[in-house]
Each structure stands twice: as C-alpha cells, then as structure tokens.
Design a protein around this motif. Sequence first.
Motif, PDB file in Angstrom:
ATOM      1  N   LEU A   4       0.866  -1.164   0.000  1.00 36.62           N
ATOM      2  CA  LEU A   4       0.000   0.000   0.000  1.00 36.62           C
ATOM      3  C   LEU A   4       0.903   1.214   0.000  1.00 36.62           C
ATOM      4  O   LEU A   4       1.788   1.320   0.847  1.00 36.62           O
ATOM      5  N   CYS A   5       0.732   2.106  -0.976  1.00 34.70           N
ATOM      6  CA  CYS A   5       1.644   3.256  -1.022  1.00 34.70           C
ATOM      7  C   CYS A   5       0.998   4.444  -1.729  1.00 34.70           C
ATOM      8  O   CYS A   5      -0.129   4.377  -2.185  1.00 34.70           O
ATOM      9  N   CYS A   6       1.796   5.497  -1.826  1.00 34.28           N
ATOM     10  CA  CYS A   6       1.334   6.711  -2.508  1.00 34.28           C
ATOM     11  C   CYS A   6       1.603   6.588  -4.007  1.00 34.28           C
ATOM     12  O   CYS A   6       2.309   5.698  -4.464  1.00 34.28           O
ATOM     13  N   GLN A   7       1.079   7.521  -4.751  1.00 31.42           N
ATOM     14  CA  GLN A   7       1.133   7.504  -6.198  1.00 31.42           C
ATOM     15  C   GLN A   7       2.559   7.594  -6.727  1.00 31.42           C
ATOM     16  O   GLN A   7       2.879   6.977  -7.723  1.00 31.42           O
ATOM     17  N   CYS A   8       3.454   8.311  -6.066  1.00 32.09           N
ATOM     18  CA  CYS A   8       4.809   8.473  -6.606  1.00 32.09           C
ATOM     19  C   CYS A   8       5.526   7.133  -6.715  1.00 32.09           C
ATOM     20  O   CYS A   8       6.254   6.887  -7.666  1.00 32.09           O
ATOM     21  N   LEU A 109     -14.059  -5.381  10.273  1.00 33.68           N
ATOM     22  CA  LEU A 109     -13.445  -4.081   9.993  1.00 33.68           C
ATOM     23  C   LEU A 109     -12.400  -3.761  11.054  1.00 33.68           C
ATOM     24  O   LEU A 109     -11.302  -3.299  10.731  1.00 33.68           O
ATOM     25  N   LYS A 110     -12.714  -4.040  12.301  1.00 35.77           N
ATOM     26  CA  LYS A 110     -11.769  -3.767  13.390  1.00 35.77           C
ATOM     27  C   LYS A 110     -10.471  -4.562  13.202  1.00 35.77           C
ATOM     28  O   LYS A 110      -9.379  -4.013  13.343  1.00 35.77           O
ATOM     29  N   GLN A 111     -10.587  -5.829  12.867  1.00 37.51           N
ATOM     30  CA  GLN A 111      -9.398  -6.663  12.646  1.00 37.51           C
ATOM     31  C   GLN A 111      -8.588  -6.173  11.452  1.00 37.51           C
ATOM     32  O   GLN A 111      -7.357  -6.119  11.507  1.00 37.51           O
ATOM     33  N   ALA A 112      -9.281  -5.822  10.378  1.00 41.18           N
ATOM     34  CA  ALA A 112      -8.596  -5.335   9.177  1.00 41.18           C
ATOM     35  C   ALA A 112      -7.864  -4.025   9.458  1.00 41.18           C
ATOM     36  O   ALA A 112      -6.709  -3.854   9.049  1.00 41.18           O
ATOM     37  N   LEU A 113      -8.532  -3.109  10.167  1.00 46.76           N
ATOM     38  CA  LEU A 113      -7.876  -1.851  10.535  1.00 46.76           C
ATOM     39  C   LEU A 113      -6.629  -2.123  11.365  1.00 46.76           C
ATOM     40  O   LEU A 113      -5.563  -1.539  11.112  1.00 46.76           O
ATOM     41  N   HIS A 114      -6.745  -2.986  12.338  1.00 47.91           N
ATOM     42  CA  HIS A 114      -5.610  -3.311  13.201  1.00 47.91           C
ATOM     43  C   HIS A 114      -4.451  -3.886  12.379  1.00 47.91           C
ATOM     44  O   HIS A 114      -3.293  -3.505  12.565  1.00 47.91           O
ATOM     45  N   CYS A 115      -4.769  -4.767  11.460  1.00 49.89           N
ATOM     46  CA  CYS A 115      -3.758  -5.402  10.613  1.00 49.89           C
ATOM     47  C   CYS A 115      -3.008  -4.361   9.768  1.00 49.89           C
ATOM     48  O   CYS A 115      -1.780  -4.362   9.716  1.00 49.89           O
ATOM     49  N   VAL A 116      -3.740  -3.480   9.116  1.00 49.80           N
ATOM     50  CA  VAL A 116      -3.118  -2.503   8.221  1.00 49.80           C
ATOM     51  C   VAL A 116      -2.374  -1.428   8.998  1.00 49.80           C
ATOM     52  O   VAL A 116      -1.253  -1.054   8.637  1.00 49.80           O
ATOM     53  N   LYS A 119       1.190  -1.871   9.882  1.00 48.76           N
ATOM     54  CA  LYS A 119       2.173  -1.756   8.803  1.00 48.76           C
ATOM     55  C   LYS A 119       2.416  -0.315   8.354  1.00 48.76           C
ATOM     56  O   LYS A 119       3.507   0.030   7.941  1.00 48.76           O
ATOM     57  N   ARG A 120       1.356   0.515   8.392  1.00 48.84           N
ATOM     58  CA  ARG A 120       1.503   1.913   7.952  1.00 48.84           C
ATOM     59  C   ARG A 120       0.329   2.753   8.448  1.00 48.84           C
ATOM     60  O   ARG A 120      -0.736   2.226   8.744  1.00 48.84           O
ATOM     61  N   ALA A 121       0.547   4.043   8.485  1.00 43.11           N
ATOM     62  CA  ALA A 121      -0.510   4.973   8.896  1.00 43.11           C
ATOM     63  C   ALA A 121      -1.514   5.114   7.752  1.00 43.11           C
ATOM     64  O   ALA A 121      -1.126   5.292   6.596  1.00 43.11           O
ATOM     65  N   ILE A 122      -2.776   4.978   8.084  1.00 34.67           N
ATOM     66  CA  ILE A 122      -3.836   5.168   7.095  1.00 34.67           C
ATOM     67  C   ILE A 122      -4.889   6.091   7.690  1.00 34.67           C
ATOM     68  O   ILE A 122      -5.041   6.174   8.910  1.00 34.67           O
ATOM     69  N   TYR A 123      -5.616   6.774   6.817  1.00 37.97           N
ATOM     70  CA  TYR A 123      -6.656   7.703   7.249  1.00 37.97           C
ATOM     71  C   TYR A 123      -7.847   7.665   6.293  1.00 37.97           C
ATOM     72  O   TYR A 123      -8.088   8.625   5.562  1.00 37.97           O
ATOM     73  N   PRO A 124      -8.587   6.547   6.266  1.00 40.91           N
ATOM     74  CA  PRO A 124      -9.782   6.531   5.408  1.00 40.91           C
ATOM     75  C   PRO A 124     -10.732   7.651   5.839  1.00 40.91           C
ATOM     76  O   PRO A 124     -10.917   7.880   7.038  1.00 40.91           O
ATOM     77  N   ASN A 125     -11.301   8.358   4.870  1.00 41.83           N
ATOM     78  CA  ASN A 125     -12.201   9.440   5.256  1.00 41.83           C
ATOM     79  C   ASN A 125     -13.468   8.862   5.894  1.00 41.83           C
ATOM     80  O   ASN A 125     -13.734   7.669   5.818  1.00 41.83           O
ATOM     81  N   ARG A 126     -14.254   9.724   6.530  1.00 42.20           N
ATOM     82  CA  ARG A 126     -15.445   9.268   7.271  1.00 42.20           C
ATOM     83  C   ARG A 126     -16.447   8.546   6.380  1.00 42.20           C
ATOM     84  O   ARG A 126     -17.064   7.582   6.788  1.00 42.20           O
ATOM     85  N   ASN A 127     -16.595   9.039   5.184  1.00 40.72           N
ATOM     86  CA  ASN A 127     -17.506   8.404   4.230  1.00 40.72           C
ATOM     87  C   ASN A 127     -17.059   6.976   3.950  1.00 40.72           C
ATOM     88  O   ASN A 127     -17.860   6.042   3.983  1.00 40.72           O
TER      89      ASN A 127
END
Length: 152
Positions: A4-8, A109-116, A119-127
């Motif tokens: 999982l990474c940024c566009q660059c 969802l809780k397990q998936a969030l914990h897993c990801v 590995k890295r900081a993520i910030y899915p928007n509220r929607n």
Amino acid sequence: MFLLCCQCSGQNKTALVRLGITHVLNAAHSKQGSIGNQHFYGNDFVYLGIPAEDSTYFDLDQYFRPAADFIHRAVKSSDGKVLVHCIMGMSRSSSLVLAYLMIYEHMSLKQALHCVVQKRAIYPNRNFLALLLDLDLQLMKKRRKRRSCVIL
C-alpha cells in the motif's frame, strides 16, 4: 502479498520490477496528479484503475468487490504481488485494501484496521469508513446465515 503506497511509488516502474510487483491497483485512476493505465504499465504489470475521489460523497463501495477480486486473483497466483496506490496512499487505497481483507480474509473491519495500521498509517475518510462499516455488517449477516444453515 500486497503493498500500500502513494502515487509516486506507483509511477517508478523500475522500482516496481525490483520489488517483484506483478499487479497495480490505482485507486485514483484518471485523477489529477495520478499517472497510470495499462498502456503506461505495459506488459510488465496487470493494471486495474479505479476513478475514486477522496470525498465525503464518493460511492467507493461500488468498487469494493472488483478491487478485492483483483487483489485476490493476484495474491493467489504463484508469484503475484500487488501495489495498491492512490495520490497519498492513505484513504482510497487503504479503504480498498481493508475491503479485500474483510471479503477474502474474513476479517471484521476492526481486525482489518488493526492489521493494516500495524504496517503503515492510514486515514480513510469518514464516508469510506461508513461504507466499510456497512460492508462489515453485510458480511457478518452472511456469515451468521451460513452458520445457521449448517446447524439446521
């Protein structure tokens, strides 16, 4: 395996080859600042572009299943490694990875969030989080229904 990474990072084809990437999922396909399509990646990579917007009104859940299927097919192939990216690598792409973990790895969802997050900081928007919560509830209902049918 998936990254999982940024566009660059997604635009450096030499680095992708070195990492063994075989599939690229671009969650910001055709958006300003995002380069990439099958022509750009050529025959070296299998490409899926999702034209998602990182906004409070974008209906990302229509892409949960196609993205999860793409990731699943890639990781199940013998040498498959998937790069999942968007512009910043924090909301669109992470939401699609979370959906994959929920659909194919049977995580909540809780397990998936914990897993990801490990590995890295993520910030899915509220929607996107609300859409993922809906997916979590739908998958939970399906699992309960399947278990109750087996018990009968």
